[in-house]
Design a protein around this motif. Sequence first.
Motif, PDB file in Angstrom:
ATOM      1  N   ASP A   8       0.796  -1.224   0.000  1.00  0.00           N
ATOM      2  CA  ASP A   8       0.000   0.000   0.000  1.00  0.00           C
ATOM      3  C   ASP A   8       0.832   1.280   0.000  1.00  0.00           C
ATOM      4  OD1 ASP A   8       1.031  -0.384   2.543  1.00  0.00           O
ATOM      5  OD2 ASP A   8      -0.780   0.273   3.582  1.00  0.00           O
ATOM      6  N   LYS A   9       2.151   1.178  -0.222  1.00  0.00           N
ATOM      7  CA  LYS A   9       3.036   2.348  -0.160  1.00  0.00           C
ATOM      8  C   LYS A   9       3.775   2.543  -1.478  1.00  0.00           C
ATOM      9  CE  LYS A   9       2.574   2.885   4.400  1.00  0.00           C
ATOM     10  NZ  LYS A   9       1.486   3.691   4.837  1.00  0.00           N
ATOM     11  N   THR A  10       4.057   3.814  -1.781  1.00  0.00           N
ATOM     12  CA  THR A  10       4.839   4.160  -2.962  1.00  0.00           C
ATOM     13  C   THR A  10       6.165   4.760  -2.520  1.00  0.00           C
ATOM     14  OG1 THR A  10       2.842   4.538  -4.257  1.00  0.00           O
ATOM     15  CG2 THR A  10       4.870   5.538  -5.086  1.00  0.00           C
ATOM     16  N   PHE A  11       7.223   4.395  -3.217  1.00  0.00           N
ATOM     17  CA  PHE A  11       8.574   4.844  -2.905  1.00  0.00           C
ATOM     18  C   PHE A  11       9.215   5.390  -4.171  1.00  0.00           C
ATOM     19  CE2 PHE A  11       7.363   1.489  -0.042  1.00  0.00           C
ATOM     20  CZ  PHE A  11       7.869   1.859   1.186  1.00  0.00           C
ATOM     21  N   GLU A  12      10.091   6.407  -4.000  1.00  0.00           N
ATOM     22  CA  GLU A  12      10.799   6.935  -5.164  1.00  0.00           C
ATOM     23  C   GLU A  12      12.299   6.819  -4.960  1.00  0.00           C
ATOM     24  OE1 GLU A  12       9.341  10.879  -5.787  1.00  0.00           O
ATOM     25  OE2 GLU A  12      10.603  11.745  -4.246  1.00  0.00           O
ATOM     26  N   LEU A  13      12.990   6.692  -6.074  1.00  0.00           N
ATOM     27  CA  LEU A  13      14.436   6.510  -6.068  1.00  0.00           C
ATOM     28  C   LEU A  13      15.115   7.659  -5.322  1.00  0.00           C
ATOM     29  CD1 LEU A  13      16.932   4.946  -7.158  1.00  0.00           C
ATOM     30  CD2 LEU A  13      16.847   6.436  -9.150  1.00  0.00           C
ATOM     31  N   SER A  14      16.009   7.304  -4.385  1.00  0.00           N
ATOM     32  CA  SER A  14      16.725   8.348  -3.648  1.00  0.00           C
ATOM     33  C   SER A  14      18.239   8.146  -3.629  1.00  0.00           C
ATOM     34  CB  SER A  14      16.186   8.487  -2.223  1.00  0.00           C
ATOM     35  OG  SER A  14      16.275   7.265  -1.535  1.00  0.00           O
ATOM     36  N   ILE A  15      18.714   6.893  -3.678  1.00  0.00           N
ATOM     37  CA  ILE A  15      20.156   6.643  -3.689  1.00  0.00           C
ATOM     38  C   ILE A  15      20.442   5.522  -4.690  1.00  0.00           C
ATOM     39  CG2 ILE A  15      22.213   6.049  -2.357  1.00  0.00           C
ATOM     40  CD1 ILE A  15      20.604   6.802   0.187  1.00  0.00           C
ATOM     41  N   ASP A 154      15.777  11.574   8.332  1.00  0.00           N
ATOM     42  CA  ASP A 154      14.757  10.688   8.880  1.00  0.00           C
ATOM     43  C   ASP A 154      13.642  10.464   7.867  1.00  0.00           C
ATOM     44  OD1 ASP A 154      13.538   9.046  10.674  1.00  0.00           O
ATOM     45  OD2 ASP A 154      12.582  10.654  11.788  1.00  0.00           O
ATOM     46  N   ALA A 155      13.835   9.510   6.985  1.00  0.00           N
ATOM     47  CA  ALA A 155      12.822   9.109   6.010  1.00  0.00           C
ATOM     48  C   ALA A 155      12.823   7.585   5.944  1.00  0.00           C
ATOM     49  CB  ALA A 155      13.134   9.694   4.635  1.00  0.00           C
ATOM     50  N   PHE A 156      11.677   6.991   5.716  1.00  0.00           N
ATOM     51  CA  PHE A 156      11.603   5.535   5.625  1.00  0.00           C
ATOM     52  C   PHE A 156      12.089   5.098   4.247  1.00  0.00           C
ATOM     53  CE2 PHE A 156       9.673   1.393   4.953  1.00  0.00           C
ATOM     54  CZ  PHE A 156      10.004   0.763   6.145  1.00  0.00           C
ATOM     55  N   ILE A 157      13.025   4.142   4.218  1.00  0.00           N
ATOM     56  CA  ILE A 157      13.627   3.690   2.954  1.00  0.00           C
ATOM     57  C   ILE A 157      13.517   2.182   2.795  1.00  0.00           C
ATOM     58  CG2 ILE A 157      15.204   5.654   2.770  1.00  0.00           C
ATOM     59  CD1 ILE A 157      17.444   3.811   3.847  1.00  0.00           C
ATOM     60  N   VAL A 158      13.576   1.758   1.529  1.00  0.00           N
ATOM     61  CA  VAL A 158      13.595   0.338   1.185  1.00  0.00           C
ATOM     62  C   VAL A 158      14.633   0.113   0.092  1.00  0.00           C
ATOM     63  CG1 VAL A 158      11.173  -0.080   1.783  1.00  0.00           C
ATOM     64  CG2 VAL A 158      11.774   0.523  -0.560  1.00  0.00           C
ATOM     65  N   GLY A 159      14.988  -1.158  -0.076  1.00  0.00           N
ATOM     66  CA  GLY A 159      15.937  -1.548  -1.103  1.00  0.00           C
ATOM     67  C   GLY A 159      17.265  -1.944  -0.489  1.00  0.00           C
ATOM     68  N   TYR A 160      18.073  -2.629  -1.273  1.00  0.00           N
ATOM     69  CA  TYR A 160      19.409  -3.049  -0.854  1.00  0.00           C
ATOM     70  C   TYR A 160      19.385  -3.782   0.492  1.00  0.00           C
ATOM     71  CZ  TYR A 160      24.307  -3.070  -1.968  1.00  0.00           C
ATOM     72  OH  TYR A 160      25.555  -3.486  -2.337  1.00  0.00           O
ATOM     73  N   GLY A 161      18.368  -4.608   0.664  1.00  0.00           N
ATOM     74  CA  GLY A 161      18.227  -5.399   1.877  1.00  0.00           C
ATOM     75  C   GLY A 161      17.173  -4.876   2.830  1.00  0.00           C
ATOM     76  N   LEU A 162      16.858  -3.596   2.760  1.00  0.00           N
ATOM     77  CA  LEU A 162      15.850  -3.015   3.641  1.00  0.00           C
ATOM     78  C   LEU A 162      14.466  -3.263   3.053  1.00  0.00           C
ATOM     79  CD1 LEU A 162      18.487  -0.881   3.723  1.00  0.00           C
ATOM     80  CD2 LEU A 162      17.025   0.045   5.493  1.00  0.00           C
ATOM     81  N   ASP A 163      13.483  -3.440   3.943  1.00  0.00           N
ATOM     82  CA  ASP A 163      12.164  -3.839   3.458  1.00  0.00           C
ATOM     83  C   ASP A 163      11.040  -3.015   4.049  1.00  0.00           C
ATOM     84  OD1 ASP A 163      10.569  -5.988   5.645  1.00  0.00           O
ATOM     85  OD2 ASP A 163      12.529  -5.162   6.117  1.00  0.00           O
ATOM     86  N   TYR A 164       9.903  -3.145   3.429  1.00  0.00           N
ATOM     87  CA  TYR A 164       8.630  -2.707   3.978  1.00  0.00           C
ATOM     88  C   TYR A 164       7.750  -3.947   4.002  1.00  0.00           C
ATOM     89  CZ  TYR A 164       3.884  -0.918   4.161  1.00  0.00           C
ATOM     90  OH  TYR A 164       2.573  -0.708   4.505  1.00  0.00           O
ATOM     91  N   ASN A 165       7.441  -4.432   5.191  1.00  0.00           N
ATOM     92  CA  ASN A 165       6.636  -5.653   5.353  1.00  0.00           C
ATOM     93  C   ASN A 165       7.158  -6.801   4.481  1.00  0.00           C
ATOM     94  OD1 ASN A 165       5.013  -4.477   7.280  1.00  0.00           O
ATOM     95  ND2 ASN A 165       3.403  -3.907   5.829  1.00  0.00           N
ATOM     96  N   SER A 176      12.875   6.042  -1.184  1.00  0.00           N
ATOM     97  CA  SER A 176      12.279   6.700  -0.017  1.00  0.00           C
ATOM     98  C   SER A 176      10.771   6.717  -0.134  1.00  0.00           C
ATOM     99  CB  SER A 176      12.789   8.137   0.094  1.00  0.00           C
ATOM    100  OG  SER A 176      14.188   8.154   0.279  1.00  0.00           O
ATOM    101  N   LEU A 177      10.113   6.588   1.005  1.00  0.00           N
ATOM    102  CA  LEU A 177       8.661   6.610   1.050  1.00  0.00           C
ATOM    103  C   LEU A 177       8.122   7.941   0.566  1.00  0.00           C
ATOM    104  CD1 LEU A 177       6.005   5.215   1.973  1.00  0.00           C
ATOM    105  CD2 LEU A 177       6.409   6.220   4.232  1.00  0.00           C
ATOM    106  N   VAL A 178       7.121   7.879  -0.303  1.00  0.00           N
ATOM    107  CA  VAL A 178       6.420   9.071  -0.762  1.00  0.00           C
ATOM    108  C   VAL A 178       5.215   9.220   0.145  1.00  0.00           C
ATOM    109  CG1 VAL A 178       5.140  10.124  -2.661  1.00  0.00           C
ATOM    110  CG2 VAL A 178       7.150   8.721  -3.153  1.00  0.00           C
ATOM    111  N   GLU A 179       5.152  10.337   0.857  1.00  0.00           N
ATOM    112  CA  GLU A 179       4.041  10.566   1.811  1.00  0.00           C
ATOM    113  C   GLU A 179       2.785  10.985   1.085  1.00  0.00           C
ATOM    114  OE1 GLU A 179       4.057   9.809   5.007  1.00  0.00           O
ATOM    115  OE2 GLU A 179       6.182   9.334   5.096  1.00  0.00           O
TER     116      GLU A 179
END
Length: 179
Positions: A8-15, A154-165, A176-179
């Motif tokens: 249910d979340k959208t993320f955009e490229l940050s690194i 302080d932003a929620f991130i995913v990728g490179y081993g990090l997850d969301y659920n 990074s999470l798009v609010e």
Amino acid sequence: MKRVTLGDKTFELSIPESEILKAIKKCADRISVDYADKNPMFIIVLNGAFIFAADLLRKISIPCQIAFTKISSYQGTASTENVTEHLPVTEDLSGRHIVIIEDIVESGYSMQYLTQRLKEGNPASIEICALFHKPQSNKVPGLTVKYAGMILPDAFIVGYGLDYNDMGRSLKDIYSLVE
């Protein structure tokens, strides 16, 4: 990909991956110098740090050993502030130089828990190596991340081993999470 949707979340490229790999090389070079002639034991925190650890350890130029542990404190996008240990370290740590390899240090609760547990094994030293560090989110006084690949806001991130659920770990870049 500029954007990804995970559940249910959208993320955009940050690194991009290229920046991550440069940060990993810097950490590996510093550790290789600091631990020359010490045969460190790297304790890899599962699940998140597995990709970082694989890339880091291939760049380490000194003899070392590895062990694994699994702890968790997140649910969704927030820390529960309660750490659960799923897989304890069983290796003999007495007199060893320990480097904990973690994907991200935010509140510090997981690293506080783990360092206290590892101290029970009487190691010579314990340091933390995290690919990402958010010092402004730290809630544990005195917690030090000696080897930090990148300092992040302080932003929620995913990728490179990090997850969301449990989704997004296999992404090669950070999003990074798009609010």
